[in-house]
Design a protein around this motif. Structure first.
Motif, PDB file in Angstrom:
ATOM      1  N   VAL A 105       0.592  -1.052  -0.227  1.00 37.12           N
ATOM      2  CA  VAL A 105      -0.149  -0.393   0.181  1.00 37.12           C
ATOM      3  C   VAL A 105       1.326   1.079  -0.057  1.00 37.12           C
ATOM      4  N   TYR A 106       1.229   2.208  -1.317  1.00 37.99           N
ATOM      5  CA  TYR A 106       2.255   2.947  -0.909  1.00 37.99           C
ATOM      6  C   TYR A 106       1.146   4.147  -1.306  1.00 37.99           C
ATOM      7  N   LEU A 107       1.852   5.258  -1.452  1.00 40.67           N
ATOM      8  CA  LEU A 107       1.429   7.457  -2.090  1.00 40.67           C
ATOM      9  C   LEU A 107       1.894   7.403  -2.596  1.00 40.67           C
ATOM     10  N   ALA A 108       1.682   8.082  -3.362  1.00 37.75           N
ATOM     11  CA  ALA A 108       2.672   8.804  -4.436  1.00 37.75           C
ATOM     12  C   ALA A 108       1.964   9.783  -4.957  1.00 37.75           C
ATOM     13  N   VAL A 109       2.786  10.476  -5.833  1.00 31.18           N
ATOM     14  CA  VAL A 109       2.882  11.412  -6.496  1.00 31.18           C
ATOM     15  C   VAL A 109       3.043  11.928  -7.550  1.00 31.18           C
ATOM     16  N   ALA A 148       7.431   8.423  -5.294  1.00 28.30           N
ATOM     17  CA  ALA A 148       6.082   7.608  -4.156  1.00 28.30           C
ATOM     18  C   ALA A 148       6.784   6.740  -3.170  1.00 28.30           C
ATOM     19  N   ILE A 149       6.284   6.516  -2.215  1.00 29.08           N
ATOM     20  CA  ILE A 149       6.899   6.154  -0.406  1.00 29.08           C
ATOM     21  C   ILE A 149       5.790   4.941  -0.209  1.00 29.08           C
ATOM     22  N   GLU A 150       6.292   3.465   0.097  1.00 30.34           N
ATOM     23  CA  GLU A 150       5.742   2.781   0.469  1.00 30.34           C
ATOM     24  C   GLU A 150       5.025   2.962   2.432  1.00 30.34           C
ATOM     25  N   THR A 175      -6.514  10.897  -2.640  1.00 32.38           N
ATOM     26  CA  THR A 175      -7.245  10.372  -3.889  1.00 32.38           C
ATOM     27  C   THR A 175      -7.127   9.308  -4.396  1.00 32.38           C
ATOM     28  N   ASP A 176      -7.846   8.404  -4.653  1.00 30.32           N
ATOM     29  CA  ASP A 176      -7.440   7.237  -5.375  1.00 30.32           C
ATOM     30  C   ASP A 176      -7.603   6.875  -6.855  1.00 30.32           C
ATOM     31  N   LYS A 201      -1.784  10.000  -3.975  1.00 35.07           N
ATOM     32  CA  LYS A 201      -2.771   9.396  -4.145  1.00 35.07           C
ATOM     33  C   LYS A 201      -2.380   8.309  -2.899  1.00 35.07           C
ATOM     34  N   VAL A 202      -3.132   7.036  -2.838  1.00 37.92           N
ATOM     35  CA  VAL A 202      -2.790   6.190  -1.929  1.00 37.92           C
ATOM     36  C   VAL A 202      -3.298   4.935  -3.019  1.00 37.92           C
ATOM     37  N   GLY A 203      -3.006   3.886  -3.562  1.00 36.93           N
ATOM     38  CA  GLY A 203      -2.821   2.894  -4.070  1.00 36.93           C
ATOM     39  C   GLY A 203      -2.409   1.439  -3.367  1.00 36.93           C
ATOM     40  N   VAL A 204      -2.762   0.436  -4.228  1.00 39.57           N
ATOM     41  CA  VAL A 204      -2.213  -0.987  -3.700  1.00 39.57           C
ATOM     42  C   VAL A 204      -1.569  -2.028  -5.296  1.00 39.57           C
ATOM     43  N   THR A 205      -0.315  -2.462  -5.051  1.00 40.50           N
ATOM     44  CA  THR A 205       0.212  -3.402  -5.827  1.00 40.50           C
ATOM     45  C   THR A 205       0.821  -4.335  -5.584  1.00 40.50           C
TER      46      THR A 205
END
Length: 265
Positions: free
Chosen positions: A107-111, A137-139, A161-162, A116-120
C-alpha cells in the motif's frame, strides 16, 4: 522504419530517465530513441489479449466475452478488498487468484498530480508508479496478501484521492508535499491487523524521472476509433502516454488490443 503489432502497455526499465519499450510479437521499439522524431500511427484492427480473436475490444484489451469470464479482470483487481483467495473462496479461477492474491502487496502513496493512495503487488514496484506517471512515491505498508492491502486502502481513501488527475500529470503540475511526513502520520489510521507491518516496511522515497523534452500546454487525446491515422513529432513519454509536439497525447493502456502500424519517419 515500420512496426506492426498489437498494442499492450509499454514495458519499462527503472533508470534516469526511465526507459520505455513498446513490444510487439516479432519486434519492439525503444521509445526513448525515437523522441523528437515524427511517427505515424495507423489503426488496422483488433485482437483480444486473452483469446487472440479479432473481436472488438471492450475493456482493458479484452473482448466482451473475455472481460466477463477471465480471472485476469475480476472485480478484485480494481477493488482489492474483495479478494477472497486467502479464505479459499473462488471468484472465477481459484488457482489463478491464489497465485496473484496471496503474495506480498504494497500500500503506497504516490504523487503524479495530487497525493494518491494505491495498492500493488511487491513485484510491480516501481513499475506501477511509472505506469501512473508518479514523480515520487513511498511505501506505507507491506502485507502478505491482497485482501489486507485492500482493506488498508479503504481505510485511507477518505484522506487521499485514489485516482490520478491525468491532465495535471501530463502537464507536470505536481503537488509539492512531504511524503515521509504524511506516511508517518498514518500508522494509527491503519486497520488493527495491518499495524504490525508498518515498522517493518521500507520507507525510502522513490523519485522517478521521465524522458520528456516538452510538456503539453493544451491537451488533445488521440482516439483511434475516431482518428484511425495520426502523425506527429514525439516529445516525450510519461506514465503510459506518448506526448506529441502539437499537444496530442496517446494513452497506450486505453488502446491495448488494438492492432496498429507505427512508422518512424
Amino acid at each position: 522504419m515500420l512496426y506492426e503489432g498489437v498494442l499492450n502497455k509499454m514495458q519499462t526499465e527503472f533508470n534516469t530517465p526511465i526507459e520505455y519499450y513498446l513490444v510487439f510479437k516479432n519486434n519492439f521499439i525503444n521509445i526513448n530513441q525515437i523522441i523528437d522524431r515524427d511517427i505515424k500511427i495507423d489503426f488496422t484492427g483488433y485482437e483480444c489479449l486473452n483469446c487472440g480473436q479479432h473481436k472488438k475490444i471492450f475493456r482493458q484489451g479484452f473482448c466482451y466475452e473475455c472481460f466477463y469470464s477471465s480471472a485476469q479482470v475480476g472485480d478484485w483487481i480494481m477493488r482489492p478488498e474483495l479478494s477472497k483467495a486467502h479464505l479459499g473462496i473462488e471468484d472465477r479461477d481459484l488457482e489463478y487468484e491464489t497465485k496473484v492474491q496471496i503474495q506480498p502487496h504494497i500500500v503506497y502513496l504516490a504523487v503524479a498530480s495530487d497525493v494518491k493512495v494505491g495498492v500493488t503487488r511487491k513485484t510491480q514496484v516501481p513499475t506501477r508508479w511509472i505506469d501512473q506517471g508518479a514523480s515520487k512515491a513511498i511505501e506505507i505498508v507491506e502485507v502478505p496478501n491482497r485482501y489486507l492491502a485492500g482493506i488498508t486502502e479503504v481505510a485511507l481513501k477518505d484522506m487521499f484521492t485514489d485516482k490520478t488527475n491525468w491532465r495535471k500529470m501530463l502537464q507536470n503540475e505536481v503537488l509539492e508535499t512531504n511524503l515521509e511526513e504524511i506516511r508517518n502520520s498514518l500508522k494509527d489510521k491503519l486497520p488493527d491487523e495491518v499495524k504490525p507491518y508498518f515498522d517493518q516496511t521500507n520507507s525510502a522515497i522513490f523519485n522517478l524521472d521521465y524522458p520528456v523534452l516538452q510538456f503539453p500546454k493544451k491537451i488533445t487525446s488521440l482516439n483511434l476509433d475516431k482518428t484511425p491515422s495520426y502523425q506527429g513529432k514525439l516529445k516525450g513519454v510519461k506514465g503510459q502516454y506518448l506526448l506529441f509536439e502539437d499537444g496530442t497525447v496517446f494513452n497506450i493502456r486505453t488502446y491495448e488490443g488494438y492492432m496498429v502500424n507505427i512508422e518512424v519517419i
